[in-house]
Write a protein that holds these residues in place. Structure first.
Motif, PDB file in Angstrom:
ATOM      1  N   ALA A  36       0.708   5.320   6.963  1.00 15.81           N
ATOM      2  CA  ALA A  36       0.359   6.035   5.738  1.00 15.81           C
ATOM      3  C   ALA A  36       0.524   7.533   5.958  1.00 15.81           C
ATOM      4  CB  ALA A  36      -1.075   5.712   5.329  1.00 15.81           C
ATOM      5  N   SER A  81      -0.826   9.305  -8.325  1.00 13.47           N
ATOM      6  CA  SER A  81      -0.927   7.939  -7.796  1.00 13.47           C
ATOM      7  C   SER A  81      -0.016   7.705  -6.602  1.00 13.47           C
ATOM      8  CB  SER A  81      -0.613   6.914  -8.890  1.00 13.47           C
ATOM      9  OG  SER A  81       0.753   6.990  -9.290  1.00 13.47           O
ATOM     10  N   SER A  83      -8.586   6.719  -3.800  1.00 12.84           N
ATOM     11  CA  SER A  83      -7.787   6.422  -2.601  1.00 12.84           C
ATOM     12  C   SER A  83      -6.772   7.524  -2.285  1.00 12.84           C
ATOM     13  CB  SER A  83      -7.025   5.103  -2.812  1.00 12.84           C
ATOM     14  OG  SER A  83      -6.176   5.187  -3.953  1.00 12.84           O
ATOM     15  N   TRP A  84      -6.783   8.619  -3.057  1.00 17.39           N
ATOM     16  CA  TRP A  84      -5.806   9.682  -2.873  1.00 17.39           C
ATOM     17  C   TRP A  84      -5.831  10.225  -1.454  1.00 17.39           C
ATOM     18  CZ3 TRP A  84      -6.182  15.240  -2.432  1.00 17.39           C
ATOM     19  CH2 TRP A  84      -4.992  15.923  -2.685  1.00 17.39           C
ATOM     20  N   SER A  85      -4.644  10.389  -0.871  1.00 19.66           N
ATOM     21  CA  SER A  85      -4.546  10.785   0.536  1.00 19.66           C
ATOM     22  C   SER A  85      -4.342  12.276   0.717  1.00 19.66           C
ATOM     23  CB  SER A  85      -3.395  10.025   1.206  1.00 19.66           C
ATOM     24  OG  SER A  85      -2.148  10.375   0.601  1.00 19.66           O
ATOM     25  N   SER A  89       0.814  -1.218   0.000  1.00 16.96           N
ATOM     26  CA  SER A  89       0.000   0.000   0.000  1.00 16.96           C
ATOM     27  C   SER A  89       0.846   1.267   0.000  1.00 16.96           C
ATOM     28  CB  SER A  89      -0.921   0.015   1.229  1.00 16.96           C
ATOM     29  OG  SER A  89      -0.163  -0.100   2.419  1.00 16.96           O
ATOM     30  N   CYS A  90       2.170   1.135  -0.056  1.00 18.67           N
ATOM     31  CA  CYS A  90       3.083   2.276  -0.001  1.00 18.67           C
ATOM     32  C   CYS A  90       4.030   2.221  -1.199  1.00 18.67           C
ATOM     33  CB  CYS A  90       3.876   2.238   1.310  1.00 18.67           C
ATOM     34  SG  CYS A  90       5.151   3.499   1.483  1.00 18.67           S
ATOM     35  N   GLU A 116       1.380   7.022  -3.105  1.00 21.36           N
ATOM     36  CA  GLU A 116       0.888   6.383  -1.875  1.00 21.36           C
ATOM     37  C   GLU A 116       2.048   6.396  -0.889  1.00 21.36           C
ATOM     38  OE1 GLU A 116      -0.419   2.638  -3.684  1.00 21.36           O
ATOM     39  OE2 GLU A 116      -2.465   3.164  -3.121  1.00 21.36           O
TER      40      GLU A 116
END
Length: 447
Positions: free
Chosen positions: A408, A379, A444-446, A309-310, A381
């Motif tokens: 995250a 994109s 899913s952009w943080s 996820s990273c 992450e």
């Protein structure tokens, strides 16, 4: 290419037929039809491949991929069981176990099976993971595709560039790829560390300082994990356990980032690290502290084993005043790096978008474009390690200790990073993404 390599590595032991991992067409599934008109998928499904731990217990990979890296999962798996639902000899349901090859990781059937399984997890977003074949890959346009006989034949021709060799002490066959000069090494699975080293040849004190900083940072290197590739600027001096790949009398770190970027174009499945001897040009206590924490984080086990996820891991990622890692040292997945604009061109495009040719740390132009570059794609992450109160800039840098914990990023709320100041708005970020990459962030952009 990685999907083909994975199939070849495990197929050499199990003798797969093309119909068991490939389809007639890249976007169409092949089915077997029984006499009673019932149809089933010919190729292997996710449920046909099961993983077992060292104590013989079945491992639920679905529960692990969000929190563990491929390397961490591999350490806990002892063997993989493959089930043939359909066979010409009518021995349907037959299962065969393949165990780890501890001497030869690149050809280890467990290592390659896990890559096939985890690739399926990353790419296949269908509600029923067994509704499509196990062996998939990501096409250039972002679509999930299936391998075909024609594709595998083409890739096998490509792999004629690889050499099969048997060592005298080991009967296991290993693959040796012909790498570019300066990159080849006996530890080809080590993480490449692109190290930007500056030393002022006209200043003895600056030369001494630069060498001390390099010695300090190289002490954090783990030889079994890292291969250091140096691009030097100004004065060139010998660095033990490192390979000099380029020297320039002048310049900045953008050229080193370009070397890293070019490497990732050819090695999408690898990770890379970027370091520089921060403080050699502007010595200060704050730069000394940042260099220490940034180096330790970029070379840490946490970043080396970053979860799926990273894709960029560093000591601290801040979304303000523009997305960046203060001090600009990090580890990253090449799969992500290769999406970025080439670094020299990126600096030019940032100046064009903001109509700002100077060095502006508030928007990431000029020499600050290098710091913004790795976090510039929608994109991204990111994850970071610092549990301290440090945000960005030169205030509140911990002096003695900082407990590393991978989370995250950004790990704090937007207001914590902004500290009441009016910085770049979300709409500005959207416009920058569209100008640079003609893309907008996924759901899913943080931020």
């Amino acid at each position: 290419e990685n999907a083909v390599l994975n199939i070849l590595a495990i197929g050499r032991l199990l003798g797969f037929r093309i119909s068991e991992y490939g389809q007639t067409q890249q976007n169409k599934i092949d089915y077997h039809t029984y006499a009673n008109k019932k149809t089933i998928i010919k190729a292997f499904l996710f449920s046909d491949w099961e993983s077992f731990s060292n104590d013989g217990n079945k491992v639920n990979l679905a529960g692990l991929i969000s929190s563990m890296s491929l390397e961490q999962i591999y350490e806990m798996i002892d063997y993989v069981s493959v089930c043939w639902r359909i066979q010409k000899n009518r021995k349907n349901g037959q299962k065969v176990k393949v165990k780890k090859d501890l001497k030869n990781k690149i050809l280890c059937p467990v290592w390659n099976a896990l890559q096939i399984i985890l690739r399926k997890f990353r790419i296949d977003r269908s509600s029923n993971i067994n509704s499509t074949p196990l062996c998939v890959f990501r096409a250039k346009k972002g679509m999930s595709m299936f391998g075909t006989l024609a594709l595998f034949r083409l890739m096998l021709q490509f792999y004629s560039f690889f050499t099969l060799r048997l060592t005298k002490n080991d009967a296991a066959t290993s693959l040796k790829v012909n790498e570019a000069p300066g990159y080849a090494s006996s530890g080809s699975d080590r993480i490449k560390v692109f190290y930007n080293v500056y030393a002022n040849p006209a200043d003895d004190a600056a030369m001494h300082r630069a060498k001390d900083f390099v010695k300090e940072q190289m002490a954090v290197i783990i030889p079994d994990r890292h291969q250091v590739l140096i691009r030097s600027i100004g004065a060139k001096f010998k660095v033990n356990n490192a390979t000099h790949i380029q020297h320039d009398n002048g310049g900045n770190e953008v050229v080193t980032l370009k070397l890293l970027w070019k490497y990732c174009q050819e090695k999408p499945s690898e990770k890379v690290v970027y370091l520089h001897n921060k403080g050699s040009f502007h010595p200060s206590k704050e730069n000394d502290l940042l260099r220490k924490w940034l180096t330790r984080a970029a070379l840490s086990e946490e970043c080396a084993s970053m979860p799926l996820s990273c894709n960029v891991c560093s000591w601290r990622m801040s979304p303000l005043p523009h997305p960046h890692t203060p001090g600009n040292m990090w580890a990253a997945r090449c799969e992500y790096i290769r999406k970025l604009i080439e670094p020299v061109e990126f600096e030019r495009k940032m100046a064009q978008f903001y109509n700002e040719s100077g060095d502006n740390p508030m928007i990431g132009t000029g020499r600050y474009a290098a710091e913004h570059w790795v976090h510039s794609h929608p994109s991204i992450e990111a994850c970071d390690l610092s549990t301290s109160d440090y945000i960005w800039g030169y205030n509140d840098i911990p002096e003695v200790r900082d407990g590393f914990k991978l989370e995250a990023a950004p790990r704090y709320d937007w207001n914590v990073f902004s500290q009441g100041w009016d910085y770049m708005k979300f709409v500005d970020r959207w416009e920058e993404y569209k100008f640079l990459y003609n893309k907008t962030p996924p759901a899913s952009w943080s931020g």
